[in-house]
Design an enzyme around this catalytic site. Structure first.
Site, PDB file in Angstrom:
ATOM      1  N   ASN A   7     -28.662  51.719 -19.689  1.00  0.00           N
ATOM      2  CA  ASN A   7     -29.873  51.352 -18.951  1.00  0.00           C
ATOM      3  C   ASN A   7     -30.971  51.034 -19.960  1.00  0.00           C
ATOM      4  O   ASN A   7     -31.534  51.932 -20.577  1.00  0.00           O
ATOM      5  CB  ASN A   7     -30.274  52.537 -18.046  1.00  0.00           C
ATOM      6  CG  ASN A   7     -31.624  52.325 -17.377  1.00  0.00           C
ATOM      7  OD1 ASN A   7     -32.152  51.219 -17.352  1.00  0.00           O
ATOM      8  ND2 ASN A   7     -32.186  53.414 -16.836  1.00  0.00           N
ATOM      9  N   LYS A   9     -33.953  49.835 -19.492  1.00  0.00           N
ATOM     10  CA  LYS A   9     -35.344  50.028 -19.060  1.00  0.00           C
ATOM     11  C   LYS A   9     -36.196  48.834 -19.527  1.00  0.00           C
ATOM     12  O   LYS A   9     -35.709  47.718 -19.548  1.00  0.00           O
ATOM     13  CB  LYS A   9     -35.876  51.363 -19.567  1.00  0.00           C
ATOM     14  CG  LYS A   9     -34.892  52.507 -19.247  1.00  0.00           C
ATOM     15  CD  LYS A   9     -35.427  53.866 -19.547  1.00  0.00           C
ATOM     16  CE  LYS A   9     -34.326  54.898 -19.287  1.00  0.00           C
ATOM     17  NZ  LYS A   9     -34.786  56.261 -19.421  1.00  0.00           N
ATOM     18  N   HIS A  96     -33.427  55.381  -9.506  1.00  0.00           N
ATOM     19  CA  HIS A  96     -33.749  55.999 -10.802  1.00  0.00           C
ATOM     20  C   HIS A  96     -35.054  56.783 -10.661  1.00  0.00           C
ATOM     21  O   HIS A  96     -35.969  56.356  -9.949  1.00  0.00           O
ATOM     22  CB  HIS A  96     -33.881  54.928 -11.883  1.00  0.00           C
ATOM     23  CG  HIS A  96     -33.969  55.532 -13.253  1.00  0.00           C
ATOM     24  ND1 HIS A  96     -35.138  56.076 -13.732  1.00  0.00           N
ATOM     25  CD2 HIS A  96     -33.028  55.736 -14.212  1.00  0.00           C
ATOM     26  CE1 HIS A  96     -34.914  56.570 -14.948  1.00  0.00           C
ATOM     27  NE2 HIS A  96     -33.643  56.379 -15.254  1.00  0.00           N
ATOM     28  N   GLU A 165     -28.927  62.725 -12.935  1.00  0.00           N
ATOM     29  CA  GLU A 165     -29.844  62.683 -14.069  1.00  0.00           C
ATOM     30  C   GLU A 165     -30.983  63.676 -13.859  1.00  0.00           C
ATOM     31  O   GLU A 165     -31.977  63.340 -13.201  1.00  0.00           O
ATOM     32  CB  GLU A 165     -30.453  61.282 -14.217  1.00  0.00           C
ATOM     33  CG  GLU A 165     -29.452  60.194 -14.506  1.00  0.00           C
ATOM     34  CD  GLU A 165     -30.098  59.043 -15.254  1.00  0.00           C
ATOM     35  OE1 GLU A 165     -29.659  58.770 -16.376  1.00  0.00           O
ATOM     36  OE2 GLU A 165     -31.055  58.443 -14.733  1.00  0.00           O
TER      37      GLU A 165
END
Ligand code: PGA
Length: 247
Positions: A7, A9, A96, A165
């Protein structure tokens, strides 16, 4: 099948594709390559060109998020699952903690999952407790809530991956203990079996995963792979995670 999902970002410009080229050349020659999949989620701006580049290669390209409407709408700056699929994305993250923090509610997340699946995107649905929820021993309750408020039996389980997460672990270098993580992962799979009335989808761990702590995580057989933030921006760090996992 294991998953190594990177990921990015808010990272990357067109030439950052060099990072993916290096990962792809490792991946296509790795003797363990049939045991896992590599998926990268660059920012929206790079999805089309990267997906084109890796079309017939082993790496799949995904998105970090999608809007909660299916095709076109009058929502400024929104990008729908249909638009993502049309430029070659195969996966999308949903939920997320960064986006939950910006206001994504369970109702919004449910629509994101629904429309992503409808448009043939595989969904990586992220869940996790924050520091104070952990401190107050609310972790399992929080996770159960996040799963049951969004996922439904009618969703196609084989196109869903869940990523656990813990928010306190993202980008901090802090990780759960082996015992904690094992217990939590088993619990998540139990909740998922209940929702889908069948086997659980794959469950990944994410939060400060790197080339050295992956050796600890591999002891937990219930973990089906990793969602990797910081370390996915370096081909060496990302490849080290895979190498050390299979060492
Ligand atoms: P991290 O990020 O690996 O940098 O902790 C994980 C994520 O946010 O997906």
């Amino acid at each position: 099948m294991k998953f190594f999902i990177g990921n990015w970002k808010m990272f990357g410009v067109p030439k950052s594709i060099n990072i993916l080229n290096k990962i792809n050349s490792f991946y296509s020659k790795d003797k363990n390559r049939n045991k896992y999949r590599v998926i990268m989620t660059p920012p929206y701006t790079l999805i089309e060109s990267y997906a084109k580049n890796f079309k017939n290669k082993k790496i799949s390209i995904g998105s970090q998020n999608c809007y909660q409407k299916e095709q076109f709408s009058s929502d400024t700056a929104a990008v729908s699952p249909y638009m993502l699929r049309s430029v070659g994305a195969k996966y999308t993250l949903v939920g997320h903690s960064d986006n939950r923090g910006e206001g994504d509610t369970n109702a919004m997340l449910k629509d994101k999952v629904k429309y992503a699946l409808k448009n043939n995107l595989k969904v990586v649905f992220c869940i996790g407790e924050n520091k104070s929820e952990k401190k107050n021993k609310k972790t399992l309750n929080v996770l159960k809530n996040q799963l049951t408020k969004v996922l439904e039996k009618k969703f196609n389980k084989s196109n869903i991956i869940v990523a656990y997460e813990p928010i306190w672990s993202i980008g901090t270098g802090k990780i759960p203990t082996l015992l904690e993580l094992e217990k939590t992962t088993i619990y998540i799979k139990k909740v998922l079996k209940n929702i889908f009335k069948k086997n659980s989808p794959a469950v990944l761990y994410g939060g400060s995963v790197d080339g050295s702590n992956v050796k600890i995580f591999k002891e937990i057989k219930e973990i089906d792979g990793f969602l990797i933030g910081g370390a996915s921006k370096s081909s060496k760090k990302f490849i080290d995670i895979i190498k050390n996992y299979y060492r």
